[in-house]
Design an enzyme around this catalytic site. Structure first.
Site, PDB file in Angstrom:
ATOM      1  N   PHE A  88       0.810  -1.224   0.000  1.00 29.52           N
ATOM      2  CA  PHE A  88       0.000   0.000   0.000  1.00 29.52           C
ATOM      3  C   PHE A  88       0.840   1.270   0.000  1.00 29.52           C
ATOM      4  O   PHE A  88       0.477   2.274  -0.590  1.00 29.52           O
ATOM      5  CB  PHE A  88      -0.838   0.074   1.289  1.00 29.52           C
ATOM      6  CG  PHE A  88      -1.898  -0.950   1.473  1.00 29.52           C
ATOM      7  CD1 PHE A  88      -3.070  -0.900   0.752  1.00 29.52           C
ATOM      8  CD2 PHE A  88      -1.755  -1.952   2.419  1.00 29.52           C
ATOM      9  CE1 PHE A  88      -4.077  -1.811   0.962  1.00 29.52           C
ATOM     10  CE2 PHE A  88      -2.752  -2.864   2.641  1.00 29.52           C
ATOM     11  CZ  PHE A  88      -3.924  -2.801   1.905  1.00 29.52           C
ATOM     12  N   SER A 134      -1.919  -6.278  -6.937  1.00 28.98           N
ATOM     13  CA  SER A 134      -2.030  -5.169  -5.988  1.00 28.98           C
ATOM     14  C   SER A 134      -2.501  -5.686  -4.645  1.00 28.98           C
ATOM     15  O   SER A 134      -3.037  -6.793  -4.541  1.00 28.98           O
ATOM     16  CB  SER A 134      -3.026  -4.123  -6.498  1.00 28.98           C
ATOM     17  OG  SER A 134      -4.360  -4.568  -6.302  1.00 28.98           O
ATOM     18  N   ASP A 135      -2.323  -4.894  -3.605  1.00 39.57           N
ATOM     19  CA  ASP A 135      -3.021  -5.166  -2.361  1.00 39.57           C
ATOM     20  C   ASP A 135      -4.450  -4.634  -2.536  1.00 39.57           C
ATOM     21  O   ASP A 135      -4.761  -3.917  -3.481  1.00 39.57           O
ATOM     22  CB  ASP A 135      -2.319  -4.511  -1.180  1.00 39.57           C
ATOM     23  CG  ASP A 135      -2.551  -5.283   0.118  1.00 39.57           C
ATOM     24  OD1 ASP A 135      -3.593  -5.958   0.219  1.00 39.57           O
ATOM     25  OD2 ASP A 135      -1.695  -5.209   1.015  1.00 39.57           O
ATOM     26  N   ALA A 136      -5.321  -5.011  -1.615  1.00 41.31           N
ATOM     27  CA  ALA A 136      -6.742  -4.693  -1.767  1.00 41.31           C
ATOM     28  C   ALA A 136      -6.970  -3.189  -1.876  1.00 41.31           C
ATOM     29  O   ALA A 136      -6.508  -2.414  -1.034  1.00 41.31           O
ATOM     30  CB  ALA A 136      -7.527  -5.257  -0.585  1.00 41.31           C
TER      31      ALA A 136
END
Length: 733
Positions: free
Chosen positions: A258, A289-291
């Site tokens: 992030f 990607s991260d969430a």
């Protein structure tokens, strides 16, 4: 991920050549199961309401029970989904059947999940397990998790978490293997081997996902999601090292973090993703990607809008969008208007298809019916491994007067609410466990046949029950107090400005000590705690962490002496919160901390930690002698005699450290460079030999150059980062 065969590569190329742009972008889209209906606000706001306390967990679950779940079947059918987060094998097969038989090209789905420290069989959180200093154990627990999850359709683990964490205020310190680049790298390589190594059947391995790439653990002030700033030398010498090790071990996927790094969010960071990971390291796998991270680039202020965020992410080397549908909604337009070259998309999709090919999904897309219920009853070997991992992760911090081990025949007062809440043993980011599989510390004492009575007294929250304190004092010859943090007090979004014992637990210790009975503190926590006052109050203290479903049995094994503790600290413990960040391998300063005022120190507390990295006691004692360092052409050969000088058999973790005394860049006061296990009978002496490759004695400078420089080195071997023998050697490279 081992590179594909020529036949597999050709197959991937052929599929890619047949895909429409929409289908390509679909592979770059990872969906979560959507919750729809049954409530009057957006689902995201509902989550916020539960998180900030406007509604209770019970109310949240009741609302969800009236909601429907959308698995995006139509998008799967039209090729607009490449992966999902689902862990029900029958639902996975149902969705996979749509992808394989009803979509135009029959490209299989990947199913991912956070499997940080075990699937059904939850083993110790990473900061605990790393303290076992045993790569074989790390590999075995990872292999167990892979086999269990694949029977439930999960073929992609968002693990291992490899963030170097030097600040215990950061909640996610619980998920990672500590502060040291060498130990975290050893952990990384072993986890990749465990998750991906057994390819005798597609039921035995998963795709690992290295997270969070990179430097997330260095967030300012220990505050989750915060900014990270560091020179390139620090990035390469510390934070990148475990990821490089894991890539070299064959990791299939990577998750971008992030945080921004030096002003550029890792989601859109071409330097870390495209230049280093895919360029320098020649990583052949995919990056996810991260969430929600692509959307957050707008909040960062690096992107003007979602279109801008999508284009920057794709160009930087981010192959899959987790959860926002921004790629699905924006990339086709970006290609059409010339903002994004379709070749960027082709590269991403080729990587995604290659991972799916490596996973065997094109030929074996479904979970076999006979495998689905394989772990409904956990096998003895899995329970035994979780118990072994738990016991070997426990760290004995203090044992004055040899209070421990206890005798099972002693009258024991077991105190503390945490001792009897089985759901608290699993720790943060455990998702697939079942309460009925969890063994609390109270249950572990019962299973051990101990003579004890249980008195909750108090926990991390709530007042002290004075009546129960009196009963505990009256019954036991010794008091065992289980204190610490709840699972929710560490992990993601659980940073703390104060890492002392929460609630009234310190006051409880005072009251217990005032009874005159010996008090043993067993700590359950997900981060290093500031324990200056508590350590002084009690004769014995044990760091038990959150050890997973076999926690109670593992703790009983150690407390009653069936297992001699061998765990060490993978992270430094401060005396007080204000020392954070604190870590053993800090840089040398011109005025090292001392008694003189004009040195690097505090006025109100020493600069020393409460417990240093690598620390841990035993029910026996170990002595070191005869340290020798021999120089060979390409390595140093280090040997030291280790003696079990006590009366109990034990296993010592011998640690090898190095200091580059004078270099062209300031170097750490000490760096871990190796470790070895020595199993020693009482009175036995063994010579332990470790090798230090000369190639590993160098460092990156601020111009990205890796250097090995002739000169004087100090070589340390011993019990911890503080307790060791030292020898000096002049090395030529």
């Amino acid at each position: 991920m081992k590179r594909l065969t020529q036949e597999q590569k050709a197959r991937v190329k052929e599929i890619l050549s047949q895909m429409t742009l929409e289908e390509k972008i679909g592979q770059m889209n990872q969906e979560s199961v959507s919750i729809v209906g049954g409530f009057d606000v957006p689902f995201e706001e509902l989550i916020e309401m539960m998180t900030d306390g406007r509604i209770s967990n019970e109310e949240f679950e009741k609302i969800l029970s009236n909601a429907e779940r959308d698995f995006h079947e139509e998008d799967i059918r039209t090729g607009r989904v490449g992966s999902l987060m689902v862990s029900d094998p029958r639902k996975c097969n149902e969705l996979q059947k749509i992808a394989m038989e009803e979509s135009r090209l029959g490209i299989p789905l990947m199913f991912g999940l956070d499997v940080i420290h075990g699937f059904r069989t939850v083993y110790p959180i990473a900061i605990a397990e790393a303290g076992a200093f045993d790569t074989d154990l790390f590999e075995r627990t990872a292999s167990m998790a892979a086999k269990e999850s694949r029977t439930q359709g999960v073929n992609w683990h968002f693990a291992p978490m490899l963030d170097i964490a030097r600040d215990a205020r950061w909640g996610r310190v619980s998920e990672g293997p500590g502060e040291d680049p060498y130990l975290v790298s050893a952990f990384a390589g072993a986890k990749i081997k465990g998750l991906q190594g057994d390819r005798s059947s597609t039921e035995n391995y998963v795709a690992a996902c290295l997270k969070h790439y990179v430097a997330y653990g260095a967030c300012e002030a220990g505050r989750d999601y915060n900014t990270t700033m560091m020179p390139d030398s620090m990035l390469r010498n510390n934070y990148l090292k475990p990821f490089k090790t894991a890539v070299e071990a064959g990791a299939a996927t990577v998750m971008a973090s992030f945080n921004d790094l030096n002003g550029v969010p890792c989601t859109v960071n071409k330097y870390t993703l495209r230049d280093i990971l895919k360029g320098e390291w020649e990583f052949p796998g995919l990056v996810v990607s991260d969430a929600n991270a692509i959307r957050e680039c707008v909040a960062h202020g690096i992107a003007a809008d979602e279109m801008d965020a999508a284009v920057q992410s794709a160009e930087a080397g981010l192959d899959i969008d987790m959860g926002t549908t921004i790629y699905k909604n924006k990339l086709e337009e970006a290609v059409a208007n010339g903002t994004l070259d379709e070749a960027v998309i082709d590269d991403a999709v080729e990587r995604i298809l290659s991972v799916k090919m490596w996973l065997g999904l094109f030929d074996h897309p479904y979970v076999p019916e006979e495998a689905m219920d394989r772990y409904d009853v956990l096998p003895k070997e899995h329970l035994d491994l979780a118990r072994e991992a738990g016991a070997r992760s426990i760290v004995l911090l203090k044992n004055e007067g040899d209070v421990l081990p206890l005798k099972k025949s002693q009258k024991i007062s077991l105190v503390g609410a945490l001792a009897d809440i089985r759901e608290e043993v699993v720790g943060a980011w455990a998702l697939s466990w079942r309460p009925e599989d969890c063994v609390s510390i109270r249950q572990g004492f019962e299973n051990a046949g101990a003579d004890f009575e249980y008195y909750p007294c108090c926990g991390p929250e709530g007042p002290i029950n004075e009546e129960e304190v009196e009963k505990a004092a009256a019954y036991g010859d010794v008091i065992v107090a289980v204190l610490g943090e709840t699972t929710s007090m560490s992990g993601e979004a659980s940073s703390k400005a104060d890492i002392t014992l929460p609630g009234e637990q310190t006051e409880l210790i005072k009251k217990l000590v005032a009874t005159g009975k010996p008090v043993v503190v067993l700590l359950m926590n997900g981060r290093p705690l500031a324990l200056q006052k508590e350590v002084e109050m009690v004769p014995a203290m044990v760091e038990c962490w959150h050890l997973g479903i076999q926690m109670g049995n593992a703790v009983a094994d150690v407390v009653f002496g069936d297992k001699n503790p061998e765990g060490r600290l993978a992270s430094t413990f401060p005396q007080v919160t204000g020392q954070c960040p604190i870590y053993y391998n800090h840089m040398s300063t011109g005025r090292p901390g001392g008694r003189s005022k004009f040195t690097s120190r505090y006025l109100d507390v020493t600069h020393e930690p409460q417990f240093p990295f690598g620390y841990g006691l035993s029910y026996t004692t170990y002595a070191y002698d005869n340290l020798k360092v021999e120089e060979a052409a390409d390595k140093l050969i280090v040997s030291v005699d280790v003696t079990n000088s006590g009366a109990v058999d034990g296993t010592e973790t011998v640690q090898l450290y190095m200091q580059d005394v004078a270099a062209s860049l300031v170097r750490p006061v000490r760096e871990l460079k190796g470790f070895a296990k020595a199993e020693l009978k009482a009175g036995e002496t063994k010579t332990v030999t470790m090798e230090l490759a000369k190639a590993d004695m160098g460092f990156y400078d601020n111009d990205k150059n890796y250097k090995t420089e002739d000169g004087l080195f100090r070589i340390f071997a011993g019990h911890s980062s503080k307790e060791n023998l030292c020898s000096e050697v002049t090395v030529q490279f």
